[in-house]
Design an enzyme around this catalytic site. Structure first.
Site, PDB file in Angstrom:
ATOM      1  N   THR A  25       0.768  -1.249  -0.028  1.00 36.56           N
ATOM      2  CA  THR A  25      -0.025  -0.103   0.175  1.00 36.56           C
ATOM      3  C   THR A  25       0.786   1.225   0.057  1.00 36.56           C
ATOM      4  OG1 THR A  25      -1.884  -1.026   1.218  1.00 36.56           O
ATOM      5  CG2 THR A  25      -1.707   1.168   1.190  1.00 36.56           C
ATOM      6  N   HIS A 178      -7.249 -11.197  -0.698  1.00 30.75           N
ATOM      7  CA  HIS A 178      -6.687 -10.918   0.593  1.00 30.75           C
ATOM      8  C   HIS A 178      -7.454 -11.186   1.770  1.00 30.75           C
ATOM      9  CE1 HIS A 178      -4.119  -8.619   3.235  1.00 30.75           C
ATOM     10  NE2 HIS A 178      -4.471  -7.645   2.955  1.00 30.75           N
ATOM     11  N   ASN A 181      -3.721 -10.457   7.502  1.00 30.63           N
ATOM     12  CA  ASN A 181      -3.419  -9.183   8.014  1.00 30.63           C
ATOM     13  C   ASN A 181      -4.681  -8.471   8.882  1.00 30.63           C
ATOM     14  OD1 ASN A 181      -0.871  -9.509   7.322  1.00 30.63           O
ATOM     15  ND2 ASN A 181      -0.832  -7.968   5.505  1.00 30.63           N
ATOM     16  N   TYR A 183      -7.899  -8.074   8.004  1.00 31.34           N
ATOM     17  CA  TYR A 183      -8.803  -7.445   7.295  1.00 31.34           C
ATOM     18  C   TYR A 183     -10.137  -8.376   7.266  1.00 31.34           C
ATOM     19  CZ  TYR A 183      -5.418  -3.826   6.248  1.00 31.34           C
ATOM     20  OH  TYR A 183      -4.603  -3.188   6.325  1.00 31.34           O
ATOM     21  N   ASN A 238      -3.288  -5.513  12.894  1.00 31.67           N
ATOM     22  CA  ASN A 238      -4.813  -4.918  13.042  1.00 31.67           C
ATOM     23  C   ASN A 238      -5.512  -5.610  14.012  1.00 31.67           C
ATOM     24  OD1 ASN A 238      -4.469  -2.881  10.874  1.00 31.67           O
ATOM     25  ND2 ASN A 238      -4.467  -4.315   9.255  1.00 31.67           N
TER      26      ASN A 238
END
Length: 366
Positions: A25, A178, A181, A183, A238
């Site tokens: 990102t 994805h 991480n 999400y 996260n």
């Protein structure tokens, strides 16, 4: 003996080497639209065996950071078509990472300033990246999410299907789901963020249900040979955790085995951090997948240097190695690794947001 620099067939893709550029990102696509700078950035790195783009939200609801490119409006897809055309012209292969951030968002980024969605209404103890009206970027606490209702989940699956189809129409060679991480998909997998009591919560089978359904949906739409998935079994990124990740992720990869996916992308350890943060048997995970007939390329990631990467391929522990931050500062990373040349060091101050400095101005060996 197979080496890191040998070509490989990954699903429907013929790749020039076993080196992938991991998703990174960079927050340089205002209004979620890829621009000239993004075209240059990916074109510069087209010598990678496989480029995996930065996380690309499937909908505005799936967006959690300012100025990341999307897959949900015409202008974004037109911008991505310019990127894929440039990469292909340079001889590269590129897939996009399809992304729903779930609770890692802020109301200012959501449709009608609504709450982000999540498996359960638990606020993540982490931050997201926002850009104000004057163009200044800063990190901000994530907003309190609301729990997705059971009747909303089919719509989430449809969003993934549409995004995967849009990616192929925009010229991508495939997609990476994805599921890592912390999400949305990872939030469903982990018990710390998923406290549901319905068919998507509680047991390992229920918590893995969304990940499996997304993979099935995407593979059915565009073909398993153009579908990859990224997982991070033990990362605390996260604000996610699970007390017993080995059986959870073993179950997940076993259920992915029949889908004939192109690749499984595994982050070993804490994303961007220590590789031994939680005890985990990575060889056993790979072997469990293979034992169920899984044939996807096994891609490893996190803290790999040249020697580690060479050994992973030569030993058969991996089919590909993904490099992240090294590709930020070294657009010609493949050549540098092959020649064992020194690597440029990245400027962390320019990782997120900004323009060409720290993005497209790193020198090559030439």
């Amino acid at each position: 003996m197979t080496t890191l620099f040998d070509p490989i067939t990954v699903g429907d893709m013929q790749l020039s080497s076993r080196i992938a550029m991991a998703p990174l990102t960079r927050n340089r696509s205002p209004k979620a639209v890829p621009n000239d700078l993004n075209v240059t950035y990916y074109e510069q790195r087209a010598s990678a065996g496989l480029l995996i783009t930065e996380g690309t939200p499937i909908t505005q609801q799936g967006q959690g950071y300012a100025d990341v490119p999307g897959l949900y409006k015409k202008e974004s897809l037109d911008g991505w078509k310019r990127v894929t055309d440039a990469v292909h012209k340079a001889g590269g292969k590129i897939v996009t990472q399809i992304w729903h951030v779930g609770r890692i968002s802020h109301t200012s980024l959501q449709p009608d300033n609504g709450q982000p969605v999540a498996p359960s209404p638990i606020t993540a103890k982490t931050k997201t990246y926002l850009i104000d009206a004057e163009g200044h970027g800063s990190f901000a606490e994530t907003s309190e999410p609301r729990a997705l209702t059971l009747d909303e989940i089919p719509g989430i699956l449809e969003d993934y299907r549409l995004a995967a189809r849009a990616a192929i129409d925009a010229g991508f060679d495939g997609v990476e789901i994805h599921a890592a991480n912390g999400y949305l998909i990872d939030q469903f997998l982990r018990s710390s963020s998923n406290q549901r009591t319905d068919a998507y919560g509680g047991s390992i089978e229920n918590r893995a249900r969304l990940a499996i359904e997304v993979a099935e949906t995407v593979a059915k739409e565009i073909g398993g040979g153009r579908t990859g998935i990224r997982i991070s079994p033990v990362t605390p990124a996260n604000d996610v955790s699970d007390p017993d990740p080995q059986p959870l992720f073993t179950y997940l990869v076993e259920k992915l085995a029949p889908l004939d996916l192109a690749f499984i992308h595994v982050i070993e350890g804490a994303t961007g951090g220590p590789r031994d943060n939680v005890p985990f048997d990575w060889d056993a995970l790979r072997e469990a997948y293979r034992a169920k007939g899984g044939k996807a390329a096994w891609m490893v990631n996190n803290g790999y240097d040249r020697a580690m990467a060479l050994d992973a391929i030569a030993s058969g522990k991996a089919d590909m190695v993904a490099f992240g931050r090294a590709f930020i500062a070294n657009p010609d990373l493949v050549a540098r690794l092959k020649q064992d040349a020194p690597l440029n060091q990245g400027n962390r101050d320019t990782y997120y947001g900004g323009g060409a400095p720290g993005y497209t101005d790193y020198p090559t060996l030439g």
